[in-house]
Design an enzyme around this catalytic site. Sequence first.
Site, PDB file in Angstrom:
ATOM      1  N   SER A 322       0.848  -1.039   0.139  1.00  0.00           N
ATOM      2  CA  SER A 322       0.047  -0.008   0.075  1.00  0.00           C
ATOM      3  C   SER A 322       0.954   1.254  -0.055  1.00  0.00           C
ATOM      4  O   SER A 322       0.572   2.214  -0.698  1.00  0.00           O
ATOM      5  CB  SER A 322      -1.094  -0.014   1.165  1.00  0.00           C
ATOM      6  OG  SER A 322      -1.632   1.175   1.364  1.00  0.00           O
ATOM      7  N   TRP A 325       2.446   1.783  -3.518  1.00  0.00           N
ATOM      8  CA  TRP A 325       1.431   2.088  -4.353  1.00  0.00           C
ATOM      9  C   TRP A 325       1.409   3.447  -4.378  1.00  0.00           C
ATOM     10  O   TRP A 325       1.186   4.134  -5.430  1.00  0.00           O
ATOM     11  CB  TRP A 325      -0.099   1.532  -3.975  1.00  0.00           C
ATOM     12  CG  TRP A 325      -1.143   2.089  -4.945  1.00  0.00           C
ATOM     13  CD1 TRP A 325      -1.642   1.455  -6.137  1.00  0.00           C
ATOM     14  CD2 TRP A 325      -2.097   3.206  -4.671  1.00  0.00           C
ATOM     15  NE1 TRP A 325      -2.748   2.177  -6.328  1.00  0.00           N
ATOM     16  CE2 TRP A 325      -2.716   3.369  -5.804  1.00  0.00           C
ATOM     17  CE3 TRP A 325      -1.887   4.298  -3.618  1.00  0.00           C
ATOM     18  CZ2 TRP A 325      -3.790   4.248  -5.640  1.00  0.00           C
ATOM     19  CZ3 TRP A 325      -2.751   5.330  -3.800  1.00  0.00           C
ATOM     20  CH2 TRP A 325      -3.900   5.195  -4.760  1.00  0.00           C
ATOM     21  N   HIS A 326       1.808   4.177  -3.268  1.00  0.00           N
ATOM     22  CA  HIS A 326       1.528   5.763  -3.243  1.00  0.00           C
ATOM     23  C   HIS A 326       2.649   6.369  -3.850  1.00  0.00           C
ATOM     24  O   HIS A 326       2.539   7.420  -4.330  1.00  0.00           O
ATOM     25  CB  HIS A 326       1.682   6.198  -1.897  1.00  0.00           C
ATOM     26  CG  HIS A 326       0.285   6.097  -1.271  1.00  0.00           C
ATOM     27  ND1 HIS A 326      -0.285   4.621  -0.596  1.00  0.00           N
ATOM     28  CD2 HIS A 326      -0.986   7.009  -0.991  1.00  0.00           C
ATOM     29  CE1 HIS A 326      -1.616   4.932   0.013  1.00  0.00           C
ATOM     30  NE2 HIS A 326      -1.932   6.206  -0.286  1.00  0.00           N
ATOM     31  N   GLY A 327       3.951   5.801  -4.001  1.00  0.00           N
ATOM     32  CA  GLY A 327       4.878   6.361  -4.631  1.00  0.00           C
ATOM     33  C   GLY A 327       6.171   5.892  -4.813  1.00  0.00           C
ATOM     34  O   GLY A 327       6.394   4.664  -3.973  1.00  0.00           O
ATOM     35  N   PHE A 478      -0.163  10.238  -7.583  1.00  0.00           N
ATOM     36  CA  PHE A 478      -0.134   8.971  -7.324  1.00  0.00           C
ATOM     37  C   PHE A 478      -0.803   8.191  -8.315  1.00  0.00           C
ATOM     38  O   PHE A 478      -0.627   6.814  -8.345  1.00  0.00           O
ATOM     39  CB  PHE A 478      -0.609   8.571  -5.783  1.00  0.00           C
ATOM     40  CG  PHE A 478       0.044   9.358  -4.708  1.00  0.00           C
ATOM     41  CD1 PHE A 478       1.559   9.412  -4.835  1.00  0.00           C
ATOM     42  CD2 PHE A 478      -0.517  10.061  -3.947  1.00  0.00           C
ATOM     43  CE1 PHE A 478       2.206  10.284  -3.801  1.00  0.00           C
ATOM     44  CE2 PHE A 478       0.082  10.591  -2.982  1.00  0.00           C
ATOM     45  CZ  PHE A 478       1.176  10.779  -2.920  1.00  0.00           C
TER      46      PHE A 478
END
Length: 478
Positions: A322, A325-327, A478
């Site tokens: 997770s 996934w954001h960066g 993102f």
Amino acid sequence: MLFNSIDFAIFLPIVFALYWFVTQKHLKLQNLLIVAASYLFYGWWDWRFLSLIAFSTIVDYTIGVTLSKQKNHSKRKLLLWISILVNLGFLGFFKYYNFFLENFISAFSFFGTEINANSLNIILPVGISFYTFQTLSYTIDIYRKKLEPTKDIVAFSAFVSFFPQLVAGPIERATNLLPQFYKKRQFIYANAIDGMRQILWGMFKKVVIADNCARYANDIFNHSDDYSGSTLVLGAIFFTFQIYGDFSGYSDIAIGTSRLFGFNLKQNFAFPYFSRDIAEFWRRWHISLSTWFRDYLYIPLGGSRGGTSMKIRNIFIIFVVSGFWHGANWTFIVWGALNAVYFLPLLLTKSNRNNLEIVAYNRSLPKLSEFLSILLTFSLTVIAWIFFRAENISHAFSIISEIFSNSIFSSLEVLPIKIIILISFMLIIEWFGRKNKHALSNALQLKKRYMRWSLYIFICILIFVFKGHLQEFIYFQF
């Protein structure tokens, strides 16, 4: 195209008028209009990346239809993997290519081997993480035989590119949103009015709270060496409200706008800063992403059904993924891992589902124990957000080390009373609206019409008077 821009203020009424007054009697035309409007909305940023959405749409539509006809298990699995590799391949290239390349070079340099490789000047397509996961869930659900594939390419294109939630969610499931494109939509006045309320509150959180907090958060984080621990705490708190106002504000505008067109999207935020523990926080923060990882990663890994080591492994995998996934930065990975550390004690003591109901459900104020739990959870969240906002790991640790030094007792170098009052106003409105799907739903149960309209007008005045410098939404990156 930004929700908080003049362009969108012109775009939305035009599409609304065409949708309800020109194409209302023809469902296919309405869906075509949505596709055209969505491609215009997205192409306003950079028309070149429209080809990515179109290609992803065609690939997953074709795979979905083929999966329904294919009975051979091996061939069905091959089709699923084609969808996964195509979608995650695009996401990996645009978002993570340079990250992996730079870390690959650093790893070899650590062992004394120099590798010459140039990074690419890659522009990250806005919203690629969101619509990639949306189309992936479609093919996975068909593979699992939980969903019948559509043969309506227009409806599927509208589902993939639906402009209100295209670039920053909520990440919709085909089981919820796609069937809504098959049915004739009726304009329901009450739903449209409630949608306008949600748009108004979303605009307030973005324009007044997020953009004003950004001004101070950016200054304090960008010049952290110049500030004492007490001011760094304030900067972290400002970022905490910036990202909430920014992202939940986008979700409110997206959901409210969808209701204007007769669509119902799922709630994406449920007042997370009133959570009493981290498990409750993650049930209320970015709900569409949390449930996506739960259903398509955590449960397939075994969830919490195995032994202690498996539970720990699965929790760390879901939170680290997770974060990633954001960066493409180690700060996001550490942010995810830190939240896993927060979550583990609750899971191992089987207390992660203790707080399923909204806090102080039948009371105006929380108990002292509830208030202290909220304060502790909020404090842990603020510390985690420091890693999310910092430029790199060392920057985050330098801020945290200064916060836990004697300078925490120093006087504040920055104290914007105006912003603190506005945040307090937002928290009061959200506290009294916390039982609903958004803060202004039912207008805080104000029975008198003039009282409701006074509140709406007051919020409009606040937006006009205290609007910060126009900024893109944080989650666009993102």
